[in-house]
Write an enzyme that holds these catalytic residues in place. Structure first.
Site, PDB file in Angstrom:
ATOM      1  CG  ASP A  49      -2.170   1.210   1.220  1.00 52.42           C
ATOM      2  OD1 ASP A  49      -2.497   0.900   0.156  1.00 52.42           O
ATOM      3  OD2 ASP A  49      -1.412   2.476   1.836  1.00 52.42           O
ATOM      4  CE1 TYR A  54       0.709   7.508   2.858  1.00 53.87           C
ATOM      5  CE2 TYR A  54       0.452   5.130   2.038  1.00 53.87           C
ATOM      6  CZ  TYR A  54       0.258   6.057   2.729  1.00 53.87           C
ATOM      7  OH  TYR A  54      -0.772   5.889   3.262  1.00 53.87           O
ATOM      8  CE  LYS A  79      -4.142   4.490   0.009  1.00 53.78           C
ATOM      9  NZ  LYS A  79      -2.571   4.708   1.472  1.00 53.78           N
ATOM     10  CG  HIS A 110      -4.735   9.295   0.450  1.00 56.87           C
ATOM     11  ND1 HIS A 110      -2.823   9.763   0.366  1.00 56.87           N
ATOM     12  CD2 HIS A 110      -4.328   8.793   1.781  1.00 56.87           C
ATOM     13  CE1 HIS A 110      -3.031   8.609   1.303  1.00 56.87           C
ATOM     14  NE2 HIS A 110      -3.636   8.335   1.979  1.00 56.87           N
ATOM     15  CB  ILE A 228      -2.730  -2.726   4.774  1.00 62.70           C
ATOM     16  CG1 ILE A 228      -3.358  -1.202   5.023  1.00 62.70           C
ATOM     17  CG2 ILE A 228      -2.746  -3.123   3.495  1.00 62.70           C
ATOM     18  CD1 ILE A 228      -4.047  -0.229   4.603  1.00 62.70           C
ATOM     19  CE  LYS A 230       5.994   2.394   9.136  1.00 61.97           C
ATOM     20  NZ  LYS A 230       7.104   2.473  10.448  1.00 61.97           N
ATOM     21  CB  SER A 231       6.915  -2.657  10.516  1.00 66.67           C
ATOM     22  OG  SER A 231       7.449  -3.335  11.522  1.00 66.67           O
ATOM     23  NE  ARG A 236       8.744  -3.226  15.223  1.00 67.16           N
ATOM     24  CZ  ARG A 236       9.878  -2.916  15.620  1.00 67.16           C
ATOM     25  NH1 ARG A 236      10.427  -3.529  16.782  1.00 67.16           N
ATOM     26  NH2 ARG A 236      10.297  -2.134  15.123  1.00 67.16           N
ATOM     27  CG  ASN A 240       3.289  -6.694  12.088  1.00 63.13           C
ATOM     28  OD1 ASN A 240       3.338  -7.359  13.244  1.00 63.13           O
ATOM     29  ND2 ASN A 240       4.052  -5.677  11.131  1.00 63.13           N
TER      30      ASN A 240
HETATM   31  N1  NAP Z   1      -5.848   6.085   3.920  1.00 68.17           N
HETATM   32  C1  NAP Z   1      -5.706   6.768   4.542  1.00 68.17           C
HETATM   33  O1  NAP Z   1      -6.004   7.925   4.688  1.00 68.17           O
HETATM   34  C2  NAP Z   1      -4.461   5.903   6.058  1.00 68.17           C
HETATM   35  C3  NAP Z   1      -3.740   6.774   6.610  1.00 68.17           C
HETATM   36  C4  NAP Z   1      -2.879   6.156   7.634  1.00 68.17           C
HETATM   37  C5  NAP Z   1      -2.380   5.116   6.750  1.00 68.17           C
HETATM   38  N2  NAP Z   1      -2.842   3.724   6.086  1.00 68.17           N
HETATM   39  C6  NAP Z   1      -1.807   3.556   5.252  1.00 68.17           C
HETATM   40  O2  NAP Z   1      -1.741   1.876   6.486  1.00 68.17           O
HETATM   41  C7  NAP Z   1      -0.726   1.916   6.848  1.00 68.17           C
HETATM   42  C8  NAP Z   1      -1.017   1.320   7.990  1.00 68.17           C
HETATM   43  O3  NAP Z   1      -1.300   2.531   8.885  1.00 68.17           O
HETATM   44  P1  NAP Z   1      -0.230   3.030   9.788  1.00 68.17           P
HETATM   45  O4  NAP Z   1       1.183   2.884   9.880  1.00 68.17           O
HETATM   46  O5  NAP Z   1      -0.599   4.774  10.041  1.00 68.17           O
HETATM   47  O6  NAP Z   1      -0.303   2.099  11.066  1.00 68.17           O
HETATM   48  P2  NAP Z   1       0.214   1.226  12.463  1.00 68.17           P
HETATM   49  O7  NAP Z   1       0.590  -0.005  10.857  1.00 68.17           O
HETATM   50  O8  NAP Z   1      -1.187   0.893  12.464  1.00 68.17           O
HETATM   51  O9  NAP Z   1       1.253   1.350  12.972  1.00 68.17           O
HETATM   52  C9  NAP Z   1       2.703   1.078  12.341  1.00 68.17           C
HETATM   53  C10 NAP Z   1       3.299   1.285  14.051  1.00 68.17           C
HETATM   54  O10 NAP Z   1       3.914   0.366  14.198  1.00 68.17           O
HETATM   55  C11 NAP Z   1       4.828  -0.394  15.087  1.00 68.17           C
HETATM   56  N3  NAP Z   1       4.554  -1.249  14.137  1.00 68.17           N
HETATM   57  C12 NAP Z   1       4.270  -2.380  13.552  1.00 68.17           C
HETATM   58  N4  NAP Z   1       4.375  -3.733  14.050  1.00 68.17           N
HETATM   59  C13 NAP Z   1       4.261  -3.849  15.429  1.00 68.17           C
HETATM   60  C14 NAP Z   1       4.969  -4.442  15.946  1.00 68.17           C
HETATM   61  N5  NAP Z   1       4.009  -6.526  15.507  1.00 68.17           N
HETATM   62  N6  NAP Z   1       3.973  -4.710  17.631  1.00 68.17           N
HETATM   63  C15 NAP Z   1       4.128  -3.194  17.960  1.00 68.17           C
HETATM   64  N7  NAP Z   1       4.477  -2.476  16.855  1.00 68.17           N
HETATM   65  C16 NAP Z   1       4.542  -2.548  15.392  1.00 68.17           C
HETATM   66  C17 NAP Z   1       5.003   0.045  13.598  1.00 68.17           C
HETATM   67  O11 NAP Z   1       6.779   0.316  14.188  1.00 68.17           O
HETATM   68  P3  NAP Z   1       7.940  -0.289  13.159  1.00 68.17           P
HETATM   69  O12 NAP Z   1       7.642   0.126  11.986  1.00 68.17           O
HETATM   70  O13 NAP Z   1       9.388  -0.003  14.143  1.00 68.17           O
HETATM   71  O14 NAP Z   1       7.808  -1.589  13.261  1.00 68.17           O
HETATM   72  C18 NAP Z   1       4.647   1.811  13.303  1.00 68.17           C
HETATM   73  O15 NAP Z   1       5.557   3.322  14.652  1.00 68.17           O
HETATM   74  C19 NAP Z   1       0.078   2.909   6.349  1.00 68.17           C
HETATM   75  O16 NAP Z   1       1.534   2.531   7.011  1.00 68.17           O
HETATM   76  C20 NAP Z   1      -0.170   3.222   5.154  1.00 68.17           C
HETATM   77  O17 NAP Z   1      -0.208   2.329   4.271  1.00 68.17           O
HETATM   78  C21 NAP Z   1      -3.468   5.324   5.280  1.00 68.17           C
END
Ligand code: NAP
Length: 259
Positions: A49, A54, A79, A110, A228, A230-231, A236, A240
């Site tokens: 994604d 980004y 997006k 988006h 989806i 993110k790490s 991790r 995941n």
């Molecule tokens: N459409 C939209 O408006 C929108 C908005 C937000 C996000 N998104 C998409 O959704 C994806 C995911 O959401 P997000 O990036 O906001 O947040 P997320 O995936 O909920 O969380 C990412 C955070 O969690 C940590 N993490 C990852 N795996 C972990 C685990 N197993 N245990 C503990 N912590 C962990 C990561 O750190 P590390 O990297 O250090 O592991 C990072 O700090 C985004 O990357 C993006 O592609 C879309």
């Protein structure tokens, strides 16, 4: 359904199978992003994604090529920034050039553009799908009323709505509403919206000998909601995705739904 490789997936019309678990790439660019995507593809992810805003489409595309996984085996989403309403086609062309790909599997708006642009932008997305530049098209951060507005105007429902989703945000009426409309619910920010130390998650994780984060990903899979996480960390990224060796009981799902 599953993909050819046996990964749980949802059907997305002509786009085929969309794997339920993908890698989020927000807040990763450059070598860090490339390494994360390569490491995800190595452990089996086939869904990525990204988004124009980004600023990492180039890195995502490079990592796919470097991985030697055939392009057609990877489900790639990007997006459209809503500020680019009116320049949709040019924006997608730039995304494809950055990715080094001749189509994306899914192209999303988006977040909703200004009201006057809502329907015209959706018409431009549909045109891109008709031209084969995007296999499927959808939206992100839209309300059910906005989904209905697009459908009423064009007769075409967005194939996906990507919205924040996590146990604490679980809303079965909203999930059912998407299913009734034929819209796939794709969740984002599964961890940012979760207290991974919550005792209920800890207890269920211990029972399955997994981590609370894996329980959160599996909870999406068992509800057939796309997730989806993110790490940037290889361990991790691998953990995941390592969620196909267990599943949650109805009782466990219910307890997590109520968080
Ligand atoms: N459409 C939209 O408006 C929108 C908005 C937000 C996000 N998104 C998409 O959704 C994806 C995911 O959401 P997000 O990036 O906001 O947040 P997320 O995936 O909920 O969380 C990412 C955070 O969690 C940590 N993490 C990852 N795996 C972990 C685990 N197993 N245990 C503990 N912590 C962990 C990561 O750190 P590390 O990297 O250090 O592991 C990072 O700090 C985004 O990357 C993006 O592609 C879309």
């Amino acid at each position: 359904m599953t993909t050819d490789r046996g990964q749980p997936a949802v059907r997305l019309g002509r786009a085929g199978a969309m794997p339920l678990v993908g890698l989020g790439t927000w807040q990763m660019t450059g070598a860090r992003c490339q390494a994360a995507v390569r490491s995800a593809l190595e452990v089996g992810y086939r869904h990525l994604d990204t988004a124009t805003i980004y600023r990492n489409e180039r890195d995502v595309g490079r990592a796919v090529r470097d991985s030697r996984v055939p392009r057609e085996q990877v489900f790639v989403t990007t997006k459209l920034p809503p500020g680019n309403a009116g320049r949709e086609r040019r924006t997608l062309t730039e995304s494809l050039r950055a990715l080094g790909m001749d189509y994306v599997d899914l192209w999303l708006v988006h977040w909703p553009p200004r009201a006057r642009a809502l329907v015209p932008t959706w018409e431009a997305m549909l045109a891109a799908r008709d031209q084969g530049l995007a296999r499927a098209v959808g939206v992100s951060n839209y309300s059910p009323a906005q989904l209905d507005e697009l459908t009423a105007a064009t007769g075409q429902v967005p194939q996906v709505n990507q919205i924040p989703w996590a146990p604490a945000l679980h809303d079965s009426a909203l999930l059912d509403g998407h299913r009734r409309r034929g819209v796939v619910l794709e969740g984002y920010s599964p961890f940012k919206n979760t207290d991974l130390r919550h005792p209920v998650l800890a207890e269920i994780a211990a029972r399955h000998r997994v981590t609370p984060a894996q329980v959160v990903v599996r909870w999406h899979v068992d509800h057939e909601v796309v997730v989806i996480p993110k790490s940037a960390a290889p361990e991790r990224i691998a953990a995941n995705f390592d969620v196909f060796g267990f599943s949650l009981s109805e009782e466990e799902l219910g307890r997590i739904d109520r968080l």
